[in-house]
Design a protein around this motif. Structure first.
Motif, mmCIF file in Angstrom:
data_model
loop_
_atom_site.group_PDB
_atom_site.id
_atom_site.type_symbol
_atom_site.label_atom_id
_atom_site.label_comp_id
_atom_site.label_asym_id
_atom_site.label_seq_id
_atom_site.Cartn_x
_atom_site.Cartn_y
_atom_site.Cartn_z
ATOM 1 N N ASP A 153 49.362 8.364 -34.889
ATOM 2 C CA ASP A 153 49.447 6.918 -34.652
ATOM 3 C C ASP A 153 48.350 6.403 -33.729
ATOM 4 O O ASP A 153 47.837 5.301 -33.935
ATOM 5 N N LYS A 154 47.986 7.179 -32.718
ATOM 6 C CA LYS A 154 47.010 6.656 -31.754
ATOM 7 C C LYS A 154 45.606 6.558 -32.344
ATOM 8 O O LYS A 154 44.760 5.862 -31.812
ATOM 9 N N TYR A 155 45.325 7.236 -33.475
ATOM 10 C CA TYR A 155 44.005 7.170 -34.109
ATOM 11 C C TYR A 155 43.988 6.272 -35.352
ATOM 12 O O TYR A 155 42.930 5.862 -35.808
ATOM 13 N N ARG A 156 45.158 5.965 -35.901
ATOM 14 C CA ARG A 156 45.205 5.295 -37.191
ATOM 15 C C ARG A 156 44.625 3.878 -37.139
ATOM 16 O O ARG A 156 43.758 3.535 -37.932
ATOM 17 N N ARG A 157 45.087 3.039 -36.199
ATOM 18 C CA ARG A 157 44.613 1.644 -36.144
ATOM 19 C C ARG A 157 43.126 1.551 -35.819
ATOM 20 O O ARG A 157 42.396 0.818 -36.492
ATOM 21 N N PRO A 158 42.601 2.306 -34.820
ATOM 22 C CA PRO A 158 41.157 2.221 -34.577
ATOM 23 C C PRO A 158 40.342 2.726 -35.765
ATOM 24 O O PRO A 158 39.268 2.193 -36.063
ATOM 25 N N ALA A 159 40.852 3.729 -36.486
ATOM 26 C CA ALA A 159 40.128 4.247 -37.652
ATOM 27 C C ALA A 159 40.114 3.224 -38.771
ATOM 28 O O ALA A 159 39.087 3.035 -39.437
ATOM 29 N N LEU A 160 41.236 2.550 -39.005
ATOM 30 C CA LEU A 160 41.277 1.514 -40.037
ATOM 31 C C LEU A 160 40.320 0.366 -39.683
ATOM 32 O O LEU A 160 39.605 -0.150 -40.556
ATOM 33 N N ARG A 161 40.292 -0.022 -38.409
ATOM 34 C CA ARG A 161 39.408 -1.091 -37.983
ATOM 35 C C ARG A 161 37.947 -0.688 -38.166
ATOM 36 O O ARG A 161 37.136 -1.457 -38.680
ATOM 37 N N LEU A 162 37.608 0.564 -37.759
ATOM 38 C CA LEU A 162 36.230 1.028 -37.902
ATOM 39 C C LEU A 162 35.835 1.134 -39.376
ATOM 40 O O LEU A 162 34.723 0.760 -39.756
ATOM 41 N N ARG A 163 36.737 1.610 -40.204
ATOM 42 C CA ARG A 163 36.440 1.729 -41.634
ATOM 43 C C ARG A 163 36.176 0.360 -42.262
ATOM 44 O O ARG A 163 35.295 0.209 -43.109
ATOM 45 N N ASP A 164 36.943 -0.631 -41.834
ATOM 46 C CA ASP A 164 36.773 -1.971 -42.410
ATOM 47 C C ASP A 164 35.535 -2.687 -41.878
ATOM 48 O O ASP A 164 34.939 -3.496 -42.587
ATOM 49 N N GLU A 165 35.112 -2.364 -40.646
ATOM 50 C CA GLU A 165 33.996 -3.082 -40.034
ATOM 51 C C GLU A 165 32.645 -2.403 -40.246
ATOM 52 O O GLU A 165 31.627 -3.081 -40.355
ATOM 53 N N SER A 166 32.618 -1.083 -40.301
ATOM 54 C CA SER A 166 31.346 -0.361 -40.344
ATOM 55 C C SER A 166 31.057 0.137 -41.759
ATOM 56 O O SER A 166 31.867 0.857 -42.360
#
Length: 144
Positions: free
Chosen positions: A22-35
């Protein structure tokens, strides 16, 4: 989250971000969508893992799956296990080669090799006989 951490986590947890902690999921989704670089890395990982992912869009027909399993089990049940026998050794060409090797080994060992006992001149004692001769050794210490 930066690109190196994202790449490491993809290698560690796989490309399906829903299965990540859980602690990596939201930042990873955000990075995948932005970068775009992160998106490219994620798409490459998805393509590499695609053969191992279940296909939820086209479920397997249970009747067809049962037919495949039944055919495999029927084939396993009907196969005779391969048993190694000595019959191949007795076939004519191989049996003749085996007999020839047996005769050649016997001939080499018995006829061509010298006698195992050294021939000493008459009246002399071989060193081996002198060492093993019990008359020259006092063996009374052995019988105590």
């Amino acid at each position: 989250m930066d690109l190196d951490v994202f790449t490491h986590l993809i290698r560690q947890h796989g490309p399906e971000l829903e299965t990540w902690p859980d602690k990596y999921r939201r930042p990873a989704l955000r990075l995948r969508d932005e970068s775009p670089e992160a998106r490219t890395i994620w798409e490459q990982a998805m393509r590499a893992d695609y053969p191992f992912m279940p296909d939820h869009d086209h479920p397997v027909d249970p009747i067809r799956a049962n037919a495949i399993v039944d055919a495999a089990l029927r084939r396993i049940r009907n196969e005779t296990p391969s048993v190694r026998t000595w019959g191949w050794l007795l076939s004519r060409p191989i049996g003749a080669a085996f007999a020839g090797m047996l005769v050649a080994g016997w001939f080499t060992g018995y006829v061509l090799m010298p006698s195992p006992r050294p021939q000493s001149p008459p009246g002399t004692t071989s060193p081996l006989v002198a060492v093993l001769d019990a008359s020259a050794v006092d063996i009374t210490w052995l019988i105590q």
